[in-house]
Scaffold this active site. Structure first.
Site, PDB file in Angstrom:
ATOM      1  N   HIS A  85      10.043  -3.137   8.311  1.00 34.30           N
ATOM      2  CA  HIS A  85       8.885  -3.540   7.516  1.00 34.30           C
ATOM      3  C   HIS A  85       9.232  -3.945   6.076  1.00 34.30           C
ATOM      4  O   HIS A  85       8.811  -4.994   5.603  1.00 34.30           O
ATOM      5  CB  HIS A  85       7.837  -2.422   7.493  1.00 34.30           C
ATOM      6  CG  HIS A  85       6.587  -2.801   6.759  1.00 34.30           C
ATOM      7  ND1 HIS A  85       5.796  -3.857   7.143  1.00 34.30           N
ATOM      8  CD2 HIS A  85       6.008  -2.287   5.636  1.00 34.30           C
ATOM      9  CE1 HIS A  85       4.774  -3.974   6.307  1.00 34.30           C
ATOM     10  NE2 HIS A  85       4.880  -3.033   5.381  1.00 34.30           N
ATOM     11  N   SER A 102       3.447  -6.918   2.780  1.00 38.92           N
ATOM     12  CA  SER A 102       2.512  -6.011   3.461  1.00 38.92           C
ATOM     13  C   SER A 102       1.081  -6.157   2.915  1.00 38.92           C
ATOM     14  O   SER A 102       0.529  -7.250   2.934  1.00 38.92           O
ATOM     15  CB  SER A 102       3.034  -4.573   3.346  1.00 38.92           C
ATOM     16  OG  SER A 102       2.350  -3.715   4.219  1.00 38.92           O
ATOM     17  N   MET A 103       0.493  -5.077   2.346  1.00 43.42           N
ATOM     18  CA  MET A 103      -0.820  -5.232   1.715  1.00 43.42           C
ATOM     19  C   MET A 103      -0.741  -6.241   0.574  1.00 43.42           C
ATOM     20  O   MET A 103      -1.706  -6.951   0.289  1.00 43.42           O
ATOM     21  CB  MET A 103      -1.343  -3.904   1.170  1.00 43.42           C
ATOM     22  CG  MET A 103      -2.663  -4.055   0.406  1.00 43.42           C
ATOM     23  SD  MET A 103      -3.232  -2.571  -0.426  1.00 43.42           S
ATOM     24  CE  MET A 103      -2.198  -2.557  -1.889  1.00 43.42           C
ATOM     25  N   ASP A 111       8.862  -4.139  13.378  1.00 41.42           N
ATOM     26  CA  ASP A 111       8.163  -3.603  12.212  1.00 41.42           C
ATOM     27  C   ASP A 111       7.345  -2.414  12.692  1.00 41.42           C
ATOM     28  O   ASP A 111       6.491  -2.555  13.562  1.00 41.42           O
ATOM     29  CB  ASP A 111       7.259  -4.693  11.622  1.00 41.42           C
ATOM     30  CG  ASP A 111       6.579  -4.288  10.320  1.00 41.42           C
ATOM     31  OD1 ASP A 111       6.256  -3.096  10.157  1.00 41.42           O
ATOM     32  OD2 ASP A 111       6.345  -5.168   9.482  1.00 41.42           O
ATOM     33  N   PHE A 169       0.843  -1.200   0.000  1.00 43.75           N
ATOM     34  CA  PHE A 169       0.000   0.000   0.000  1.00 43.75           C
ATOM     35  C   PHE A 169       0.878   1.249   0.000  1.00 43.75           C
ATOM     36  O   PHE A 169       1.735   1.411   0.870  1.00 43.75           O
ATOM     37  CB  PHE A 169      -0.882  -0.044   1.252  1.00 43.75           C
ATOM     38  CG  PHE A 169      -1.853   1.089   1.395  1.00 43.75           C
ATOM     39  CD1 PHE A 169      -2.964   1.171   0.565  1.00 43.75           C
ATOM     40  CD2 PHE A 169      -1.683   2.052   2.377  1.00 43.75           C
ATOM     41  CE1 PHE A 169      -3.888   2.199   0.711  1.00 43.75           C
ATOM     42  CE2 PHE A 169      -2.602   3.082   2.543  1.00 43.75           C
ATOM     43  CZ  PHE A 169      -3.703   3.157   1.703  1.00 43.75           C
TER      44      PHE A 169
END
Length: 259
Positions: free
Chosen positions: A224, A93-94, A194, A25
């Site tokens: 992250h 992530s996303m 993260d 994202f």
């Protein structure tokens, strides 16, 4: 709008085993480009699309939502399935959430999934205010470049468009409900430190999927965006070994070249 330097999509025509990579994202393909190139160099067919609204300017993202992002990776997956005998899906992530939904929806067509710091929910008090706040404030501060490695930068937006964030929150809820439909072999790698996605998200994913072949790896040296961080090489090697275990043709001399 011109694409930010480094944020371009990437595609490599390789052998009969394909990999789709899904970025995060407000990020871009740049965060996964070294991973994609590592796999391409080893003879795999690789697709790393640029998600709609990403990689240009945050205003372009304000008018997109999860349906747009998911439709893009779903389309790319279908293209890979047409040309490859086996396809794997990787995500950060996303992009991890997109990966999990593709796995839930496409079943056995997806041979296995690898997720790095997968996101499962929008955290914090502001999450509950999003439905209203997004009509008052267009953006909040950005999430990119949470990287421990000195000199490593992520190409993405320095602002988070709140209309898009609201859509993301709805998407996470949807995917959370679909996690029990995920049955494929899964490699999940996550960073204890993260600052964007807490370890609780990885724990939630691990507890809700129906996969029986599951490997969890901690990325102790990374934040992250671990794919651009100190543990990047480990992610690349572990993911390639994961494919090799599930796609016997991979790694055998000459068998994954051409095509």
């Amino acid at each position: 709008m011109p694409v930010l330097p480094g944020a371009e999509p990437y595609r490599h025509e390789g052998g009969e085993v394909g990999v789709l990579l899904c970025h995060g994202f407000t990020g871009s393909p740049q965060s996964l480009r070294p991973w994609a190139e590592y796999l391409a160099e080893r003879g795999l067919t690789v697709s790393l699309p640029l998600l709609p609204g990403h990689g240009t300017r945050w205003q372009d993202m304000q008018v997109t939502g999860w349906q747009d992002w998911y439709a893009e990776v779903d389309r790319e997956l279908r293209v890979l399935l047409e040309g490859c005998s086996q396809v794997f899906v990787f995500g950060l992530s996303m992009g991890g959430a997109l990966t999990l939904r593709l796995a839930a929806k496409h079943g056995d067509s997806v041979s296995g999934i690898v997720v790095v710091n997968p996101a499962n929910k929008v955290h914090g008090l502001s999450a509950h205010a999003l439905p209203v706040l997004r009509h008052v404030v267009p953006t909040t501060k950005g999430l990119t470049s949470d990287i421990a490695k000195e000199g490593s930068e992520e190409v993405g937006y320095d602002r988070v468009p709140l209309h898009a964030a609201h859509s993301l929150r709805n998407f996470f809820r949807l995917v959370d409900g679909e996690l029990p439909q995920v049955t494929q072999p899964m490699l999940l790698l996550h960073s204890p430190q993260d600052h964007v996605v807490p370890p609780a998200d990885s724990a939630r994913v691990l507890s809700r999927v129906s996969s029986t072949d599951v490997t969890e790896i901690l990325l102790e040296q990374s934040y992250h965006v671990a794919t651009l961080d100190h543990d990047a090489e480990r992610i690349f090697e572990e993911s390639y070994a994961f494919i090799g275990r599930l796609a016997p043709s991979v790694g055998k001399k000459g068998s994954t070249t051409g095509g």
